[in-house]
Design a protein around this motif. Structure first.
Motif, PDB file in Angstrom:
ATOM      1  N   ALA A 242     -23.096   9.499  66.296  1.00 20.66           N
ATOM      2  CA  ALA A 242     -22.495  10.376  67.309  1.00 20.66           C
ATOM      3  C   ALA A 242     -23.081  11.777  67.173  1.00 20.66           C
ATOM      4  N   ARG A 243     -23.338  12.415  68.278  1.00 18.75           N
ATOM      5  CA  ARG A 243     -24.032  13.697  68.275  1.00 18.75           C
ATOM      6  C   ARG A 243     -23.092  14.901  68.303  1.00 18.75           C
ATOM      7  N   VAL A 244     -21.882  14.707  68.800  1.00 18.99           N
ATOM      8  CA  VAL A 244     -20.994  15.855  68.992  1.00 18.99           C
ATOM      9  C   VAL A 244     -19.560  15.511  68.594  1.00 18.99           C
ATOM     10  N   LEU A 245     -18.784  16.569  68.360  1.00 15.67           N
ATOM     11  CA  LEU A 245     -17.342  16.459  68.178  1.00 15.67           C
ATOM     12  C   LEU A 245     -16.673  17.034  69.417  1.00 15.67           C
ATOM     13  N   VAL A 246     -15.792  16.258  70.040  1.00 13.54           N
ATOM     14  CA  VAL A 246     -15.044  16.708  71.208  1.00 13.54           C
ATOM     15  C   VAL A 246     -13.628  17.037  70.775  1.00 13.54           C
ATOM     16  N   VAL A 247     -13.157  18.230  71.129  1.00 11.16           N
ATOM     17  CA  VAL A 247     -11.813  18.674  70.744  1.00 11.16           C
ATOM     18  C   VAL A 247     -11.026  19.056  71.985  1.00 11.16           C
ATOM     19  N   GLU A 248      -9.729  19.227  71.805  1.00 13.09           N
ATOM     20  CA  GLU A 248      -8.851  19.477  72.945  1.00 13.09           C
ATOM     21  C   GLU A 248      -8.528  20.950  73.144  1.00 13.09           C
ATOM     22  N   ASP A 249      -9.263  21.844  72.495  1.00 14.30           N
ATOM     23  CA  ASP A 249      -9.005  23.275  72.607  1.00 14.30           C
ATOM     24  C   ASP A 249      -9.036  23.732  74.060  1.00 14.30           C
ATOM     25  N   THR A 250      -8.129  24.629  74.395  1.00 14.04           N
ATOM     26  CA  THR A 250      -8.166  25.303  75.688  1.00 14.04           C
ATOM     27  C   THR A 250      -8.743  26.697  75.491  1.00 14.04           C
ATOM     28  N   PHE A 251      -8.986  27.388  76.584  1.00 14.55           N
ATOM     29  CA  PHE A 251      -9.575  28.729  76.492  1.00 14.55           C
ATOM     30  C   PHE A 251      -8.661  29.686  75.720  1.00 14.55           C
ATOM     31  N   ASN A 252      -7.348  29.460  75.826  1.00 15.70           N
ATOM     32  CA  ASN A 252      -6.387  30.336  75.146  1.00 15.70           C
ATOM     33  C   ASN A 252      -6.060  29.883  73.730  1.00 15.70           C
ATOM     34  N   ASN A 253      -6.668  28.782  73.298  1.00 22.87           N
ATOM     35  CA  ASN A 253      -6.357  28.261  71.964  1.00 22.87           C
ATOM     36  C   ASN A 253      -7.622  27.674  71.347  1.00 22.87           C
ATOM     37  N   LEU A 254      -8.544  28.561  70.985  1.00 23.97           N
ATOM     38  CA  LEU A 254      -9.818  28.138  70.416  1.00 23.97           C
ATOM     39  C   LEU A 254      -9.732  28.134  68.894  1.00 23.97           C
ATOM     40  N   LYS A 255     -10.181  27.025  68.280  1.00 19.79           N
ATOM     41  CA  LYS A 255     -10.135  26.897  66.828  1.00 19.79           C
ATOM     42  C   LYS A 255     -11.553  26.836  66.270  1.00 19.79           C
ATOM     43  N   GLU A 256     -11.654  27.040  64.958  1.00 24.32           N
ATOM     44  CA  GLU A 256     -12.918  26.885  64.267  1.00 24.32           C
ATOM     45  C   GLU A 256     -12.971  25.511  63.609  1.00 24.32           C
ATOM     46  N   TYR A 257     -14.140  24.874  63.673  1.00 26.11           N
ATOM     47  CA  TYR A 257     -14.304  23.546  63.093  1.00 26.11           C
ATOM     48  C   TYR A 257     -15.487  23.568  62.132  1.00 26.11           C
ATOM     49  N   ASN A 258     -15.213  23.246  60.893  1.00 27.98           N
ATOM     50  CA  ASN A 258     -16.239  23.278  59.859  1.00 27.98           C
ATOM     51  C   ASN A 258     -16.943  21.918  59.784  1.00 27.98           C
ATOM     52  N   VAL A 259     -17.740  21.658  60.801  1.00 22.63           N
ATOM     53  CA  VAL A 259     -18.479  20.402  60.875  1.00 22.63           C
ATOM     54  C   VAL A 259     -19.948  20.701  61.153  1.00 22.63           C
ATOM     55  N   GLY A 260     -20.806  19.773  60.780  1.00 23.39           N
ATOM     56  CA  GLY A 260     -22.239  19.993  60.932  1.00 23.39           C
ATOM     57  C   GLY A 260     -22.830  19.465  62.220  1.00 23.39           C
ATOM     58  N   ILE A 261     -21.975  19.238  63.228  1.00 25.34           N
ATOM     59  CA  ILE A 261     -22.454  18.778  64.519  1.00 25.34           C
ATOM     60  C   ILE A 261     -21.900  19.706  65.617  1.00 25.34           C
ATOM     61  N   ALA A 262     -22.481  19.612  66.780  1.00 22.92           N
ATOM     62  CA  ALA A 262     -22.024  20.465  67.891  1.00 22.92           C
ATOM     63  C   ALA A 262     -20.595  20.131  68.280  1.00 22.92           C
ATOM     64  N   VAL A 263     -19.867  21.149  68.744  1.00 19.26           N
ATOM     65  CA  VAL A 263     -18.480  20.999  69.159  1.00 19.26           C
ATOM     66  C   VAL A 263     -18.370  21.242  70.665  1.00 19.26           C
ATOM     67  N   LEU A 264     -17.786  20.289  71.378  1.00 21.63           N
ATOM     68  CA  LEU A 264     -17.571  20.436  72.820  1.00 21.63           C
ATOM     69  C   LEU A 264     -16.083  20.620  73.082  1.00 21.63           C
ATOM     70  N   ARG A 265     -15.781  21.536  74.020  1.00 24.21           N
ATOM     71  CA  ARG A 265     -14.380  21.823  74.395  1.00 24.21           C
ATOM     72  C   ARG A 265     -14.219  21.633  75.897  1.00 24.21           C
ATOM     73  N   PRO A 266     -14.167  20.392  76.373  1.00 17.68           N
ATOM     74  CA  PRO A 266     -14.094  20.161  77.832  1.00 17.68           C
ATOM     75  C   PRO A 266     -12.809  20.683  78.464  1.00 17.68           C
ATOM     76  N   MET A 267     -11.726  20.847  77.679  1.00 16.71           N
ATOM     77  CA  MET A 267     -10.458  21.328  78.225  1.00 16.71           C
ATOM     78  C   MET A 267     -10.443  22.839  78.404  1.00 16.71           C
ATOM     79  N   ALA A 268     -11.454  23.532  77.867  1.00 20.08           N
ATOM     80  CA  ALA A 268     -11.481  24.990  77.946  1.00 20.08           C
ATOM     81  C   ALA A 268     -11.845  25.485  79.334  1.00 20.08           C
ATOM     82  N   PHE A 269     -12.276  24.562  80.203  1.00 23.85           N
ATOM     83  CA  PHE A 269     -12.729  24.962  81.538  1.00 23.85           C
ATOM     84  C   PHE A 269     -11.752  24.544  82.622  1.00 23.85           C
ATOM     85  N   GLY A 270     -10.506  24.314  82.230  1.00 23.97           N
ATOM     86  CA  GLY A 270      -9.465  23.993  83.193  1.00 23.97           C
ATOM     87  C   GLY A 270      -9.389  22.517  83.539  1.00 23.97           C
TER      88      GLY A 270
END
Length: 270
Positions: A242-270
């Motif tokens: 797997a190439r990425v980690l997908v998380v449920e963060d919204t624009f108002n609730n962004l977290k830090e993730y200590n992982v060695g792969i890219a992080v996608l936040r699809p919920m941050a865009f409404g």
């Protein structure tokens, strides 16, 4: 006559016209996406169906009603349950089908996908419209109609009355894999958003969570991986390619993730 042959002849088969959108723009890669869509349809709808690809359509023949299953397949823009007719018997087929409908006004919407068919779409519209008006005493209305008689000319004529809208997007597993961290229902929605973009998903969570809503949309069901620490995600991603980690963060609730792969936040865009 053998019993199973007798039952086969008695069976009533429904045809489904499946339409797709983005896949048709993939150029030389289009067969790959079409074949993956066909594979996913088989996996979700069951093996006891016949499928063929022709002229930008996927045509399915099935004895069972697979409408609810087709709604769950990413990559399908819309589908129609249709009755198949030979070109020579199209007029009588339409009369037989509309005879069971309750309507006063109607229109005919023909789509001549097969350009070798001698009549244009407009000519089909006028011919069928005149026939229904004369034989059934109904009125044509192009805007305020009770019934839309829709016809697609492909390898045969297909008659239907509605289009069922679906997810669209790309077939699952055409764009690699993603690990999805599920903490709330928003994680389920985040997973569905990347699935629509063609990603297969590996669901993980810190505690047990119902992922049935994800599994009913996947051609191959997944088990939820329970983790204790965030740093386990990178190893799971490596094992699953797997190439990425997908998380449920919204624009108002962004977290830090200590992982060695890219992080996608699809919920941050409404």
């Amino acid at each position: 006559m053998q019993p199973f042959l007798y039952l086969w002849r008695l069976a009533v088969f429904m045809h489904y016209l499946v339409r797709y959108g983005e896949i048709g723009l993939k150029g030389l890669n289009r067969p790959f996406f079409e074949n993956k869509l066909v594979s996913n349809i088989r996996a979700i709808c069951g093996e006891k169906i016949e499928i063929k690809k022709i002229r930008g359509r996927i045509i399915i023949c099935s004895e069972a009603d697979i409408s609810e299953s087709l709604k769950k397949v990413f990559g399908i823009v819309s589908f129609s349950a249709a009755e198949k007719a030979d070109f020579e018997s199209l007029n009588e087929k339409v009369l037989g089908l509309v005879g069971n409908k309750n309507f006063e006004t109607f229109r005919v919407t023909a789509n001549r996908i097969n350009k070798d068919f001698p009549k244009t779409s407009d000519e089909i519209n006028r011919e069928i419209g005149a026939l229904v008006a004369e034989r059934m005493g109904k009125k044509v209305s192009l805007k305020n109609f009770d019934l839309n008689i829709q016809i697609e000319i492909i390898d045969s004529a297909y008659v239907f009355f509605e289009k069922v809208e679906c997810f669209g997007g790309l077939p699952v597993s055409t764009e690699g894999r993603a690990v999805v961290l599920i903490e709330t229902e928003k994680g389920i929605e985040a997973a569905k958003r990347v699935m629509k973009r063609g990603c297969d998903v590996i669901p993980v969570a810190f505690s047990d969570f119902d992922i049935s809503e994800i599994n009913e949309l996947l051609p191959r069901k997944k088990e939820l991986k329970i983790i204790k620490h965030q740093n386990e995600i990178e190893q799971i991603a490596k094992e699953a390619d797997a190439r990425v980690l997908v998380v449920e963060d919204t624009f108002n609730n962004l977290k830090e993730y200590n992982v060695g792969i890219a992080v996608l936040r699809p919920m941050a865009f409404g």
